[in-house]
Design an enzyme around this catalytic site. Structure first.
Site, PDB file in Angstrom:
ATOM      1  N   THR A 184      62.470  70.328  83.904  1.00  0.00           N
ATOM      2  CA  THR A 184      62.166  70.840  85.355  1.00  0.00           C
ATOM      3  C   THR A 184      62.401  72.958  85.397  1.00  0.00           C
ATOM      4  O   THR A 184      63.425  72.694  84.776  1.00  0.00           O
ATOM      5  CB  THR A 184      62.124  70.674  86.859  1.00  0.00           C
ATOM      6  N   ARG A 212      54.350  58.185  92.175  1.00  0.00           N
ATOM      7  CA  ARG A 212      56.432  58.130  91.930  1.00  0.00           C
ATOM      8  C   ARG A 212      55.931  59.860  92.304  1.00  0.00           C
ATOM      9  O   ARG A 212      55.946  60.660  92.130  1.00  0.00           O
ATOM     10  CB  ARG A 212      56.988  58.122  90.913  1.00  0.00           C
ATOM     11  N   VAL A 213      57.697  60.218  93.407  1.00  0.00           N
ATOM     12  CA  VAL A 213      57.934  61.514  93.591  1.00  0.00           C
ATOM     13  C   VAL A 213      59.381  61.271  93.079  1.00  0.00           C
ATOM     14  O   VAL A 213      60.118  61.071  93.252  1.00  0.00           O
ATOM     15  CB  VAL A 213      57.926  62.383  95.136  1.00  0.00           C
ATOM     16  N   GLY A 214      59.850  62.700  92.665  1.00  0.00           N
ATOM     17  CA  GLY A 214      60.979  62.722  92.182  1.00  0.00           C
ATOM     18  C   GLY A 214      62.232  63.701  92.779  1.00  0.00           C
ATOM     19  O   GLY A 214      61.511  63.831  94.402  1.00  0.00           O
ATOM     20  N   ASP A 215      63.376  63.993  92.825  1.00  0.00           N
ATOM     21  CA  ASP A 215      64.083  64.945  93.546  1.00  0.00           C
ATOM     22  C   ASP A 215      63.619  66.272  93.750  1.00  0.00           C
ATOM     23  O   ASP A 215      63.913  67.218  94.435  1.00  0.00           O
ATOM     24  CB  ASP A 215      65.071  64.965  93.280  1.00  0.00           C
ATOM     25  N   THR A 235      68.095  69.267  87.579  1.00  0.00           N
ATOM     26  CA  THR A 235      67.193  68.565  86.441  1.00  0.00           C
ATOM     27  C   THR A 235      67.670  67.182  86.179  1.00  0.00           C
ATOM     28  O   THR A 235      68.960  67.027  85.951  1.00  0.00           O
ATOM     29  CB  THR A 235      66.942  69.733  85.010  1.00  0.00           C
ATOM     30  N   GLY A 236      66.281  66.593  86.031  1.00  0.00           N
ATOM     31  CA  GLY A 236      67.199  65.562  84.910  1.00  0.00           C
ATOM     32  C   GLY A 236      66.495  64.669  86.198  1.00  0.00           C
ATOM     33  O   GLY A 236      65.276  64.174  86.694  1.00  0.00           O
ATOM     34  N   GLY A 238      65.094  62.229  88.930  1.00  0.00           N
ATOM     35  CA  GLY A 238      65.673  62.516  89.914  1.00  0.00           C
ATOM     36  C   GLY A 238      65.695  61.480  90.320  1.00  0.00           C
ATOM     37  O   GLY A 238      66.554  61.833  91.962  1.00  0.00           O
TER      38      GLY A 238
END
Ligand code: SD4
Length: 322
Positions: A184, A212-215, A235-236, A238
């Site tokens: 990211t 799916r939604v991440g951070d 980053t990473g 989420g």
């Protein structure tokens, strides 16, 4: 008088005394004197992002415009497989993008699960500027983007399509992230006027579940900016960042007097404690305080970030836990 106060007095920095005495954890190695403008971004592509964004800053532009410009540069790169066009798809073959943007005064905007629009960060900025809301997702976000002149684009390139087809052959159809497949781009900036801003944009975890939604589009998780303190971004993986409110916690740790590096380290240790047995887990943070001090930290080796000022433009390897 404490020796710290005596030392500060000797340096002629008495105007800082009220601040220093209130900030328990603040070390004198941590500058409280506003510095020149600065921009920091995650990973190798952070150099490209900073180069584009810092032009705006040196021409007197704002931190918010600079962070947008910085990450748009990466969103537009079809060779980059983790952001914008050419980002890896989900496990059903759809590229779905997440992004958010925030100013030091707390204004922010975000889009998640956005498909077929190349610059989610610019849509997020418009959500901030043009709507009474903070976050738009999926079809609603796309409709809003198209009403504002964004064009539909196929985000799956020949190269990512091929990688996806190869992944389908060898996989158990399990969404997975590891230390190689997530990059990211998050950018934080302090401009000439002392304003802070941040932006974060991603195609998310490769081969994630559809929906799916991440951070990265979640204010407080992937990004947080507070002009009273500073800014942080992640980053990473989420899920680990969301479940610990990662970036907001980094900013709060700085508020309590930690340097940007210590704050990133502190939250990384908290994450590690919650996920002690997950070998593939990687999370990295970058942070910038309102004086221009920077820092970063990650769980595992391999995370780096780019720092750009008037005098330097360089990649730095972050310290890590393991
Ligand atoms: C996510 N945090 O969707 C993003 C992925 C990422 O570097 O950061 N990659 O979980």
């Amino acid at each position: 008088m404490s020796s710290r106060r005596k030392f500060v007095k000797k340096l002629g920095l008495t105007s800082l005394l009220p601040f220093i005495s209130k900030s328990k954890g603040l070390s004198l190695g941590h500058s409280c004197i506003p510095k020149d403008p600065i921009m920091i971004s995650t990973w190798n592509h952070g150099l490209t992002a900073n180069k584009a964004g810092f032009q705006i800053i040196i021409n007197g532009g704002s931190a918010i415009d600079a962070v947008e410009k910085a990450v748009v540069e990466i969103e537009n790169d079809p060779e980059n497989k983790t952001v914008g066009i050419g980002g890896y798809p989900d496990r059903d073959g759809n590229v779905t993008l997440d992004a958010c943007i925030m100013k030091g005064d707390g204004s922010c905007g975000s889009v998640a699960f956005l498909q077929n629009i190349q610059n989610p960060i610019s849509v997020a900025k418009l959500v901030m500027e043009e709507t009474p809301h903070i976050m738009l997702v999926g079809e609603g976000a796309k409709k809003f983007a198209m009403e504002h002149g964004f064009k539909e684009v196929n985000l799956l390139t020949e190269s990512t399509k091929k990688d996806y087809e190869n992944w389908l052959k060898d996989t158990d159809y399990v969404p997975m992230i590891n230390i190689e497949n997530h990059d990211t781009v998050s950018t934080l900036a302090l401009d000439n006027h002392g304003n802070l801003a941040g932006a974060c944009t991603t195609s998310g975890a490769a081969w994630k579940m559809h929906g799916r939604v991440g951070d990265s589009p979640i204010i407080g998780a992937g990004l947080f900016v507070d002009e009273e303190v500073g800014a942080a971004a992640a980053t990473g993986w989420g899920e680990a960042v969301i479940s610990t409110s990662g970036s907001a916690m980094v900013v709060e740790a700085m508020r309590n007097g930690m340097t940007p590096s210590k704050a990133c380290e502190y939250i990384s240790k908290r994450i590690m404690k919650k996920y002690p047995n997950v070998d593939w887990l990687q999370v990295g943070f970058i942070a910038l305080d309102k004086y221009g001090n920077t820092g970063a930290f990650s769980l595992k080796k391999g995370f780096n970030y780019a720092v750009t000022t008037k005098d330097k433009h360089e990649l730095i390897d972050a310290n890590y836990l393991m």
